[in-house]
Motif scaffolding. Structure first.
Motif, PDB file in Angstrom:
ATOM      1  N   UNK A 171       0.831  -1.201   0.000  1.00 55.14           N
ATOM      2  CA  UNK A 171       0.000   0.000   0.000  1.00 55.14           C
ATOM      3  C   UNK A 171       0.871   1.259   0.000  1.00 55.14           C
ATOM      4  N   UNK A 172       1.061   1.913  -1.139  1.00 57.35           N
ATOM      5  CA  UNK A 172       1.963   3.069  -1.188  1.00 57.35           C
ATOM      6  C   UNK A 172       1.492   4.244  -0.339  1.00 57.35           C
ATOM      7  N   UNK A 173       0.197   4.330  -0.094  1.00 59.48           N
ATOM      8  CA  UNK A 173      -0.353   5.406   0.743  1.00 59.48           C
ATOM      9  C   UNK A 173      -0.544   4.956   2.184  1.00 59.48           C
ATOM     10  N   UNK A 178      -2.596  -5.732  -7.139  1.00 59.79           N
ATOM     11  CA  UNK A 178      -3.688  -5.178  -6.346  1.00 59.79           C
ATOM     12  C   UNK A 178      -4.871  -4.895  -7.268  1.00 59.79           C
ATOM     13  N   UNK A 179      -6.029  -4.786  -6.668  1.00 57.30           N
ATOM     14  CA  UNK A 179      -7.266  -4.565  -7.413  1.00 57.30           C
ATOM     15  C   UNK A 179      -7.204  -3.232  -8.178  1.00 57.30           C
ATOM     16  N   UNK A 180      -7.512  -3.231  -9.488  1.00 57.23           N
ATOM     17  CA  UNK A 180      -7.449  -1.989 -10.266  1.00 57.23           C
ATOM     18  C   UNK A 180      -8.426  -0.920  -9.792  1.00 57.23           C
ATOM     19  N   UNK A 181      -9.517  -1.344  -9.148  1.00 55.86           N
ATOM     20  CA  UNK A 181     -10.445  -0.356  -8.591  1.00 55.86           C
ATOM     21  C   UNK A 181      -9.761   0.468  -7.506  1.00 55.86           C
ATOM     22  N   UNK A 182      -9.004  -0.210  -6.670  1.00 57.06           N
ATOM     23  CA  UNK A 182      -8.231   0.478  -5.624  1.00 57.06           C
ATOM     24  C   UNK A 182      -7.178   1.391  -6.244  1.00 57.06           C
ATOM     25  N   UNK A 183      -6.520   0.924  -7.290  1.00 58.99           N
ATOM     26  CA  UNK A 183      -5.492   1.716  -7.971  1.00 58.99           C
ATOM     27  C   UNK A 183      -6.070   3.027  -8.488  1.00 58.99           C
ATOM     28  N   UNK A 194     -11.199 -10.502  -1.313  1.00 57.74           N
ATOM     29  CA  UNK A 194     -10.381  -9.504  -0.626  1.00 57.74           C
ATOM     30  C   UNK A 194     -10.661  -8.126  -1.217  1.00 57.74           C
ATOM     31  N   UNK A 195     -10.470  -7.093  -0.411  1.00 49.60           N
ATOM     32  CA  UNK A 195     -10.664  -5.731  -0.902  1.00 49.60           C
ATOM     33  C   UNK A 195      -9.611  -5.358  -1.936  1.00 49.60           C
ATOM     34  N   UNK A 196      -8.366  -5.763  -1.711  1.00 50.02           N
ATOM     35  CA  UNK A 196      -7.262  -5.300  -2.548  1.00 50.02           C
ATOM     36  C   UNK A 196      -6.620  -6.410  -3.381  1.00 50.02           C
ATOM     37  N   UNK A 197      -6.611  -7.615  -2.866  1.00 53.10           N
ATOM     38  CA  UNK A 197      -5.945  -8.729  -3.536  1.00 53.10           C
ATOM     39  C   UNK A 197      -6.914  -9.419  -4.495  1.00 53.10           C
ATOM     40  N   UNK A 198      -6.352 -10.042  -5.539  1.00 55.69           N
ATOM     41  CA  UNK A 198      -7.180 -10.774  -6.513  1.00 55.69           C
ATOM     42  C   UNK A 198      -6.694 -12.220  -6.564  1.00 55.69           C
TER      43      UNK A 198
END
Length: 352
Positions: free
Chosen positions: A91-93, A117-122, A294-298
């Protein structure tokens, strides 16, 4: 050129902690002093200091801390440690965005461990801009959104242990309670993910135990100290009266790192998290898994078609089939990408 490293490995479950621990262990072996931050709910029970060595100091944050409190802890650690290098996993942020306002003022060189990571999060959080705050992006063995960034470098997958540190097959089976004279297939169900998923793995192990009976030895691998609200798995059908609790608990083995015992495992059952998948593949262990949400992982993308089961029913059926077939496995030594990662950091970041 030994330096002080602060490694940020916040996130639930075991994934962030294990991957960051692998890098911290490799860095420590090269003479760097490392402070590892984790808020994993499993961290309190793990023998991290024993596995990582005296060169790594582990700071366990309360998993219940909110964004603001986490930010204060990280800011204080940066002030106290005064690191030469600040390493952030995934998580860069920051997990809750708490790193974003402080990164511009962090004087240490910065490295991002950049996995898929999930592109939606990106898109939602503008990670294309966030990653520019880092001097180096390390991509540990799988595709990632910014793998083609000018400062991104891909390595082999990261493992906590080197191939030479894995137990021989007989000792691995003995560690899991299978004596030398027992030649049955050994099925290990990995208790990983959330605490609830660790508990659910116990029920999956119990079903496999009932289905396979005397054909296989089944073990439910859980992190040491893990406490689940899910009851222990029930004994297989036909067990003697009054032995249900004893037999159910016999499936449960407190094991970490599980990688050490995989040479003794004939079938691994788990989920599609980074560490379980990479550990199964590098050891050539026949593997079947569920893709957990997962929220971030695929996880579904990480798993190959032959590894992925679409439901618990399919998972149990396929795992039992593998146990009966006992397919051949690869035993080639693997390359651990953490050594190359430390070298890259030393040559391209710390020497700059």
């Amino acid at each position: 050129m030994a330096g002080r490293w602060l490694v940020y490995a916040l996130g639930g479950g075991m994934g962030h902690l294990t991957r960051a621990s692998a890098l911290a262990r490799a860095a420590s072996r090269r003479g760097h002093a490392v402070v590892l931050l984790t808020n994993s709910p499993f961290a309190s029970g793990l023998p991290l200091e024993d596995v990582l060595g005296t060169g790594v100091e582990v700071f366990r944050l309360n998993p219940a801390l909110g964004r603001e409190a986490v930010g204060e802890v990280v800011e204080q650690c940066l002030a106290d440690v005064r690191p030469d290098l600040f390493v952030v996993d995934t998580f860069p942020r920051g997990l809750g965005g708490e790193l974003a306002p402080m990164l511009p003022s962090v004087r240490a060189r910065k490295v991002l461990i950049h996995r898929d990571v999930n592109p939606t999060y990106v898109k939602q959080y503008g990670l294309a801009r966030a990653v520019d705050a880092y001097d180096l992006l390390l991509v540990p063995g799988e595709a990632a959104p910014f793998a083609n960034h000018p400062r991104a470098v891909r390595t082999a997958p990261w493992l906590l242990l080197r191939a030479s540190e894995l137990l021989p097959r007989d000792k691995a089976r003995a560690r899991l309670g299978v004596p030398a004279e027992d030649t049955r297939a050994l099925v290990a169900v990995m208790g990983c993910g959330t605490p609830e998923e660790v508990g659910e793995a116990g029920h999956i192990a119990a079903r496999l135990d009932a289905m396979l009976g005397p054909e296989a030895a089944v073990r439910w691998l859980v992190p040491p100290g893990a406490a689940m609200d899910v009851p222990a798995p029930r004994a297989k059908q036909g067990s003697r009266a009054g032995a249900s609790l004893e037999e159910g608990l016999a499936l449960r083995m407190a094991t970490w790192p599980a990688l050490a015992v995989l040479p003794g495992v004939d079938v691994l059952v788990g989920a599609g998290g980074y560490n379980t998948v990479q550990e199964a593949r590098v050891t050539g262990t026949p593997f079947v898994a569920l893709a957990r949400p997962r929220l971030y992982d695929r996880q579904a993308l990480r798993l190959r078609p032959e590894e992925r089961a679409g439901s618990v029913e399919a998972l149990v059926t396929r795992a039992a089939g593998l146990a009966r077939a006992r397919p051949a496995r690869s035993t080639r030594p693997y390359v651990n990408g953490t050594d190359d990662a430390v070298t890259l950091i030393e040559r391209t970041v710390l020497s700059a």
